[in-house]
Scaffold this motif. Structure first.
Motif, PDB file in Angstrom:
ATOM      1  N   PRO A 246       0.711  -1.209  -0.052  1.00 17.27           N
ATOM      2  CA  PRO A 246       0.044   0.101   0.069  1.00 17.27           C
ATOM      3  C   PRO A 246       0.870   1.518   0.051  1.00 17.27           C
ATOM      4  CG  PRO A 246      -0.938  -1.540   1.479  1.00 17.27           C
ATOM      5  CD  PRO A 246       0.377  -2.049   1.162  1.00 17.27           C
ATOM      6  N   GLN A 247       2.044   1.451   0.516  1.00 15.79           N
ATOM      7  CA  GLN A 247       3.017   2.416   0.680  1.00 15.79           C
ATOM      8  C   GLN A 247       3.840   2.491  -0.734  1.00 15.79           C
ATOM      9  OE1 GLN A 247       2.766   0.066   3.102  1.00 15.79           O
ATOM     10  NE2 GLN A 247       1.329   1.452   4.324  1.00 15.79           N
ATOM     11  N   ASN A 248       3.687   1.566  -1.608  1.00 10.42           N
ATOM     12  CA  ASN A 248       4.192   1.501  -2.932  1.00 10.42           C
ATOM     13  C   ASN A 248       5.968   1.285  -2.649  1.00 10.42           C
ATOM     14  OD1 ASN A 248       4.564   1.640  -5.643  1.00 10.42           O
ATOM     15  ND2 ASN A 248       5.180   3.719  -5.668  1.00 10.42           N
ATOM     16  N   GLN A 249       6.085   0.627  -1.583  1.00  8.14           N
ATOM     17  CA  GLN A 249       7.547   0.395  -1.006  1.00  8.14           C
ATOM     18  C   GLN A 249       8.013  -0.970  -1.408  1.00  8.14           C
ATOM     19  OE1 GLN A 249       7.946   1.165   3.114  1.00  8.14           O
ATOM     20  NE2 GLN A 249       7.788   3.236   3.161  1.00  8.14           N
ATOM     21  N   ALA A 250       7.058  -1.601  -2.088  1.00 10.51           N
ATOM     22  CA  ALA A 250       7.603  -3.032  -2.526  1.00 10.51           C
ATOM     23  C   ALA A 250       7.067  -3.101  -4.301  1.00 10.51           C
ATOM     24  CB  ALA A 250       6.943  -4.110  -1.681  1.00 10.51           C
ATOM     25  N   LEU A 251       8.000  -3.601  -5.070  1.00  5.47           N
ATOM     26  CA  LEU A 251       7.566  -3.729  -6.170  1.00  5.47           C
ATOM     27  C   LEU A 251       6.835  -5.127  -6.718  1.00  5.47           C
ATOM     28  CD1 LEU A 251      11.050  -2.862  -7.657  1.00  5.47           C
ATOM     29  CD2 LEU A 251       9.139  -1.335  -7.555  1.00  5.47           C
ATOM     30  N   PRO A 252       5.956  -5.022  -7.352  1.00  7.78           N
ATOM     31  CA  PRO A 252       5.193  -6.367  -7.714  1.00  7.78           C
ATOM     32  C   PRO A 252       5.997  -7.523  -8.443  1.00  7.78           C
ATOM     33  CG  PRO A 252       3.924  -4.309  -8.757  1.00  7.78           C
ATOM     34  CD  PRO A 252       5.256  -4.052  -7.971  1.00  7.78           C
ATOM     35  N   ALA A 253       6.996  -6.839  -9.161  1.00  8.68           N
ATOM     36  CA  ALA A 253       8.171  -7.782  -9.859  1.00  8.68           C
ATOM     37  C   ALA A 253       8.920  -8.806  -8.672  1.00  8.68           C
ATOM     38  CB  ALA A 253       8.967  -7.119 -10.609  1.00  8.68           C
ATOM     39  N   GLU A 254       8.828  -8.207  -7.440  1.00 12.67           N
ATOM     40  CA  GLU A 254       9.484  -8.841  -6.467  1.00 12.67           C
ATOM     41  C   GLU A 254       8.733  -9.898  -5.898  1.00 12.67           C
ATOM     42  OE1 GLU A 254      11.593  -6.416  -3.202  1.00 12.67           O
ATOM     43  OE2 GLU A 254      10.376  -4.874  -3.885  1.00 12.67           O
ATOM     44  N   ILE A 255       7.321  -9.980  -5.988  1.00 13.46           N
ATOM     45  CA  ILE A 255       6.435 -10.902  -5.496  1.00 13.46           C
ATOM     46  C   ILE A 255       5.948 -11.844  -6.686  1.00 13.46           C
ATOM     47  CG2 ILE A 255       4.400 -11.232  -4.249  1.00 13.46           C
ATOM     48  CD1 ILE A 255       4.789  -8.136  -3.250  1.00 13.46           C
ATOM     49  N   ASN A 256       5.885 -11.491  -7.703  1.00 12.90           N
ATOM     50  CA  ASN A 256       5.258 -12.257  -8.732  1.00 12.90           C
ATOM     51  C   ASN A 256       6.307 -13.555  -9.121  1.00 12.90           C
ATOM     52  OD1 ASN A 256       3.188 -10.786  -9.023  1.00 12.90           O
ATOM     53  ND2 ASN A 256       4.000  -9.354 -10.721  1.00 12.90           N
ATOM     54  N   VAL A 486      18.989 -11.556  -8.233  1.00  9.37           N
ATOM     55  CA  VAL A 486      18.459 -11.736  -9.583  1.00  9.37           C
ATOM     56  C   VAL A 486      17.852 -10.332  -9.852  1.00  9.37           C
ATOM     57  CG1 VAL A 486      16.255 -12.457  -8.828  1.00  9.37           C
ATOM     58  CG2 VAL A 486      16.940 -13.206 -10.982  1.00  9.37           C
ATOM     59  N   THR A 487      17.955 -10.056 -11.264  1.00  9.61           N
ATOM     60  CA  THR A 487      17.290  -8.745 -11.827  1.00  9.61           C
ATOM     61  C   THR A 487      16.189  -9.045 -12.866  1.00  9.61           C
ATOM     62  OG1 THR A 487      19.203  -8.741 -13.390  1.00  9.61           O
ATOM     63  CG2 THR A 487      19.576  -7.401 -11.393  1.00  9.61           C
ATOM     64  N   ARG A 488      15.197  -8.339 -13.022  1.00 10.91           N
ATOM     65  CA  ARG A 488      13.997  -8.648 -13.869  1.00 10.91           C
ATOM     66  C   ARG A 488      13.862  -7.534 -14.704  1.00 10.91           C
ATOM     67  NH1 ARG A 488      15.656 -12.986 -13.463  1.00 10.91           N
ATOM     68  NH2 ARG A 488      14.679 -14.956 -13.530  1.00 10.91           N
ATOM     69  N   GLU A 489      13.473  -7.484 -15.751  1.00 13.87           N
ATOM     70  CA  GLU A 489      13.294  -6.219 -16.589  1.00 13.87           C
ATOM     71  C   GLU A 489      12.107  -5.266 -16.048  1.00 13.87           C
ATOM     72  OE1 GLU A 489      11.795  -4.864 -21.011  1.00 13.87           O
ATOM     73  OE2 GLU A 489      12.365  -6.948 -20.733  1.00 13.87           O
ATOM     74  N   LYS A 490      11.197  -5.942 -15.541  1.00 11.89           N
ATOM     75  CA  LYS A 490      10.015  -5.162 -14.845  1.00 11.89           C
ATOM     76  C   LYS A 490      10.483  -4.577 -13.315  1.00 11.89           C
ATOM     77  CE  LYS A 490       6.287  -7.558 -17.094  1.00 11.89           C
ATOM     78  NZ  LYS A 490       5.282  -8.674 -16.662  1.00 11.89           N
ATOM     79  N   ALA A 491      11.564  -5.093 -12.906  1.00 14.50           N
ATOM     80  CA  ALA A 491      12.241  -4.397 -11.754  1.00 14.50           C
ATOM     81  C   ALA A 491      13.070  -3.255 -12.039  1.00 14.50           C
ATOM     82  CB  ALA A 491      12.423  -5.638 -10.688  1.00 14.50           C
ATOM     83  N   GLY A 492      13.524  -2.991 -13.086  1.00 14.23           N
ATOM     84  CA  GLY A 492      14.611  -2.212 -13.509  1.00 14.23           C
ATOM     85  C   GLY A 492      15.792  -2.799 -13.119  1.00 14.23           C
ATOM     86  N   LEU A 493      16.692  -1.785 -12.441  1.00 13.46           N
ATOM     87  CA  LEU A 493      18.199  -2.178 -11.933  1.00 13.46           C
ATOM     88  C   LEU A 493      17.966  -2.859 -10.529  1.00 13.46           C
ATOM     89  CD1 LEU A 493      19.896   1.156 -13.138  1.00 13.46           C
ATOM     90  CD2 LEU A 493      19.517  -1.126 -14.289  1.00 13.46           C
ATOM     91  N   ALA A 494      16.905  -3.118  -9.929  1.00 14.41           N
ATOM     92  CA  ALA A 494      16.829  -3.661  -8.475  1.00 14.41           C
ATOM     93  C   ALA A 494      17.243  -5.059  -8.670  1.00 14.41           C
ATOM     94  CB  ALA A 494      15.276  -3.677  -8.109  1.00 14.41           C
ATOM     95  N   GLU A 495      18.182  -5.272  -7.387  1.00 14.22           N
ATOM     96  CA  GLU A 495      18.615  -6.646  -7.394  1.00 14.22           C
ATOM     97  C   GLU A 495      17.812  -7.322  -6.289  1.00 14.22           C
ATOM     98  OE1 GLU A 495      22.807  -6.635  -6.166  1.00 14.22           O
ATOM     99  OE2 GLU A 495      23.635  -6.406  -8.163  1.00 14.22           O
ATOM    100  N   MET A 496      16.994  -8.247  -6.563  1.00 12.91           N
ATOM    101  CA  MET A 496      16.100  -8.813  -5.500  1.00 12.91           C
ATOM    102  C   MET A 496      17.012 -10.121  -4.904  1.00 12.91           C
ATOM    103  SD  MET A 496      12.674  -8.511  -7.854  1.00 12.91           S
ATOM    104  CE  MET A 496      13.574  -9.123  -9.529  1.00 12.91           C
ATOM    105  N   PRO A 497      16.593 -10.605  -3.767  1.00  9.34           N
ATOM    106  CA  PRO A 497      17.387 -11.731  -3.178  1.00  9.34           C
ATOM    107  C   PRO A 497      16.856 -12.975  -3.681  1.00  9.34           C
ATOM    108  CG  PRO A 497      15.653 -10.692  -1.779  1.00  9.34           C
ATOM    109  CD  PRO A 497      15.753  -9.875  -2.887  1.00  9.34           C
ATOM    110  N   VAL A 498      17.925 -13.909  -3.881  1.00  7.81           N
ATOM    111  CA  VAL A 498      17.781 -15.198  -4.173  1.00  7.81           C
ATOM    112  C   VAL A 498      17.753 -16.222  -2.934  1.00  7.81           C
ATOM    113  CG1 VAL A 498      18.180 -17.262  -5.566  1.00  7.81           C
ATOM    114  CG2 VAL A 498      18.301 -14.969  -6.617  1.00  7.81           C
TER     115      VAL A 498
END
Length: 744
Positions: A246-256, A486-498
């Motif tokens: 709700p605070q827009n602090q998490a990206l949908p690409a992190e969760i999908n 891991v990085t994904r195009e929809k998350a831009g330059l964000a590095e998400m934890p594996v």
């Protein structure tokens, strides 16, 4: 996905520890019938194959692996929130916001069996594309009997021909799920499940699978034909990050979650490591934190640091306590007799021989009885004190102790049960390593040619070892990526934890433990030690100056001191994934990384030539580096019977004209030419066309490699000076042509 007692199957131990390891997805022969692997309680423990000290070392390596993984995975680069530790590593190793792997929760097992259950339990009608699924294996038969009742054309007209889906939802949290039209969301502070059509409320959907990308697949309501995107959100990540949405602090690409074929490598990556297995623990025990002083004394003695000045009274006390009273009395007599020889006018060569005998005796005592009284340099003491913070595979202190144990246990003086020597100097050979058609003087000429090529390669020693004992083990897995982020195009330059996850616990005796699947193997290998004077000349030619030291101190001691200083600098230290050495033109010319790169590159050079001549593939080799002793070991990996691949190769490739084709090929400059020359040079002189090997076989995942350290014409990509190097082989050739022997 689990049942009370799932069926088990047998495969080779190597397969069960990797391709069929717990939580992998696989199909049986023929490509049909997808299954999910489960840990098996039927695997026996390793027993006497792994001593308690070796098990402890494995547990320490696993702890280090998780520590390094957590550190890198929680960086959260370009994310809008801090990364919870629980999303970086398995929650079962998280305690009080720290990573703790407990030895008592690990079961060291031999992989003889693996359990399995059908998965995914998701099916599509081959005629109309109607989708059906079952939640649990136990209910599959009952649910499948009702699939036809949902057919839009009526149960009587249903084709009743169901195809198991070969695609699953996977997420870097390690979770994997069957493809279904159900969808999770975060609503009113909780996770909500939506399984029915939002228009008509039907729970029946078609799965439309047009050719092309999996992302183009979609569900369609079987009643009102309303389309629904094929998507799912990872439950664990949604529970952790849901409050931030709700605070827009998490990206949908992190969760999908992502649709992935269960045949693709992205569905499963197994994680493990390896270590040398020894019978003796005399030196390895010095690595305990309570043994800093003896460890420092050992290293000081081993690498030639001068002993603390002790008088004759102390020497006599130490020697008599060691049971060497007679040797001390004889030493005193020889030393006191020298002035009498000089007075008597004895020939100078007699006096020189007496002094040489005294010097040899003193050197032997300094290395043994007086070893605990050596004067340790500050850098040696620092390395011993701070080594608990070092990455084990790059720790020079551990390397020194392993090399000492290897030398005493494998390299000298032991025989196999069949009477063959465990280790053979390849410039001498034994009857089993000479070609059958080479006899008499031809054997001498052949060995002379081997020595010439050994010297041209700057080697002091090269040996065949017939009993290289190694333990390879697997203990954890990841999905979608084998790296911590891991990085994904929809998350831009964000590095998400594996998320790195342990294998699930199995019942071992009266307790549940996480299995560690161990493969203890004994195979042949090549041991190589470089000539120290040649290495020093090479460093000097490239303006690389090791840590200063007193005369007589070996290069290995200076390298240990330099490593201790480097580890205090975040820009040049050695971390598990060597991130600092992935940056271009960033590292000054320190001796330790250059000597490591030299040894590592030469190991790959020998390995590549051995693979081409022995019939073994590159992935079936392993390597071990001993930086302080300027040595490396390359060996065959495998659980199948060792048919003497390397010894047969050496015997078959011997010839009086050039010694042995293995070394002759290494000496040939063409052996390091690369088909991707310009691209390879831009990469720092290492690419798949020349030096790279499968990452699972390489100690560093193909980092710290460069042809330039051997043949010049460039420099490693991390070298800040960016000036072409003088190659090590060139230095060795110049020394050989000047009459300097490469042997010690």
């Amino acid at each position: 996905m689990s049942t009370a007692k799932p069926p088990t199957m047998q495969r080779s131990r190597g397969q069960l520890a990797t391709a069929y390891a717990p939580h992998s997805l696989f199909t049986f022969e023929g490509g049909s019938g997808a299954c999910f692997a489960l840990p098996s309680p039927g695997n026996r423990t390793t027993g006497d194959d792994l001593r308690p000290n070796t098990q402890r070392m494995i547990a320490e390596q696993i702890q280090e692996y998780f520590d390094a993984w957590a550190l890198r995975a929680t960086r959260g680069t370009n994310l809008r929130h801090a990364v919870p530790l629980n999303l970086a590593v398995d929650g079962r190793v998280v305690s009080d916001d720290a990573v703790r792997v407990r030895l008592g929760e690990l079961a060291f097992q031999v992989p003889d069996h693996v359990g399995y259950v059908p998965f995914p339990l998701s099916f599509v009608c081959t005629r109309c594309d109607l989708h059906r699924h079952s939640d649990r294996v136990e209910r599959l038969a009952e649910d499948a009997s009702r699939f036809r009742s949902a057919c839009p054309s009526g149960s009587e007209n249903c084709a009743n021909d169901w195809q198991q889906l070969d695609v699953v939802f996977a997420h870097w949290s390690g979770n994997v799920e069957a493809i279904t039209p159900n969808y999770r969301s975060w609503h009113d502070g909780a996770v909500r499940e939506m399984g029915r059509c939002t228009s008509c409320g039907s729970d029946r959907f078609f799965l439309r699978r047009p050719p092309g990308r999996l992302g183009n697949w979609e569900f369609q309501c079987a009643v009102c034909r309303l389309p629904r995107q094929m998507q799912q959100r990872d439950l664990l990540t949604l529970e952790e990050l849901g409050p931030l949405i709700p605070q827009n602090q998490a990206l949908p690409a992190e969760i999908n979650m992502e649709p992935v074929s269960y045949r693709a490598s992205a569905a499963y990556y197994v994680h493990g490591d390896r270590l040398l297995v020894f019978d003796q623990e005399r030196y390895i025990q010095l690595l305990g934190s309570a043994h800093t002083a003896p460890l420092s004394a050992f290293l000081s003695s081993e690498y030639g640091y001068p002993p603390t000045q002790i008088d004759d009274v102390q020497k006599e006390q130490l020697l008599r306590a060691a049971g060497q009273s007679a040797q001390w009395d004889n030493y005193r007599h020889m030393r006191d007799f020298i002035p009498q020889l000089e007075t008597m006018g004895a020939p100078p060569e007699v006096i020189a021989a007496q002094r040489a005998t005294i010097a040899r005796t003193e050197a032997e005592w300094n290395a043994t009885v007086f070893a605990g009284h050596h004067q340790a340099a500050d850098g040696i003491e620092r390395a011993c004190r701070e080594r608990s913070e070092y990455v084990r595979r790059f720790d020079p202190v551990r390397m020194a102790l392993e090399h000492k144990t290897l030398t005493e246990e494998r390299l000298h003086g032991r025989q196999m049960p069949d009477g063959k020597d465990v280790s053979v100097d390849l410039t001498i050979l034994d009857p089993f390593l000479f070609p059958d058609d080479v006899q008499g003087d031809e054997r001498s000429r052949m060995l002379d040619q081997v020595r010439i090529r050994r010297d041209l390669l700057g080697m002091a020693e090269i040996r065949l070892v017939r009993d290289v004992r190694v333990c390879e083990y697997t203990f954890a897995y990841t999905r979608t990526s084998s790296s911590p982020t891991v990085t994904r195009e929809k998350a831009g330059l964000a590095e998400m934890p594996v998320r790195l996850r342990l294998f699930d616990k199995v019942q071992v005796g009266d307790r549940a433990q996480h299995p560690v699947l161990c493969l203890v193997q004994s195979n042949e290998g090549f041991y190589v030690r470089l000539d120290e004077s040649c290495v020093l000349a090479w460093l000097e030619a490239n303006r690389i100056r090791p840590a200063p030291a007193e005369a007589g101190v070996r290069l290995g001691g200076r390298l240990i001191e330099e490593f201790a200083r480097m580890q205090a600098d975040e820009d040049v230290r050695f971390t598990r994934f060597l991130d600092e050495y992935r940056r271009e033109r960033s590292i000054p010319r320190f001796a330790y990384p250059y000597v490591y790169t030299l040894l590592h590159t030469m190991a790959h050079h020998l390995l590549g030539i051995s693979a081409s001549m022995s019939g073994l593939d590159l992935g079936s080799f392993g390597e071990h580096i001993f930086v302080p002793d300027l040595a490396f070991l390359v060996y065959r990996r495998g659980m199948t019977m060792d048919l003497g691949n390397l010894s047969s190769m050496w015997r078959d490739r011997g010839d009086p004209a050039y010694g042995n084709e293995v070394l002759d090929r290494m000496v040939d400059p063409a052996s390091l030419r690369c088909g991707s020359e310009s691209v390879c040079n831009h990469r720092g002189g290492a690419c798949p066309d020349c030096l790279l090997i499968p990452e699972t076989a390489c100690l560093t995942r193909n980092e710290l490699l460069s042809r330039s350290v051997l043949i010049g014409r460039g420099s490693p990509r991390w070298d800040a000076l960016a000036e072409p190097l003088t190659g090590y082989y060139e230095i060795a050739r110049l020394r050989r042509s000047a009459g300097a022997s490469g042997s010690t």
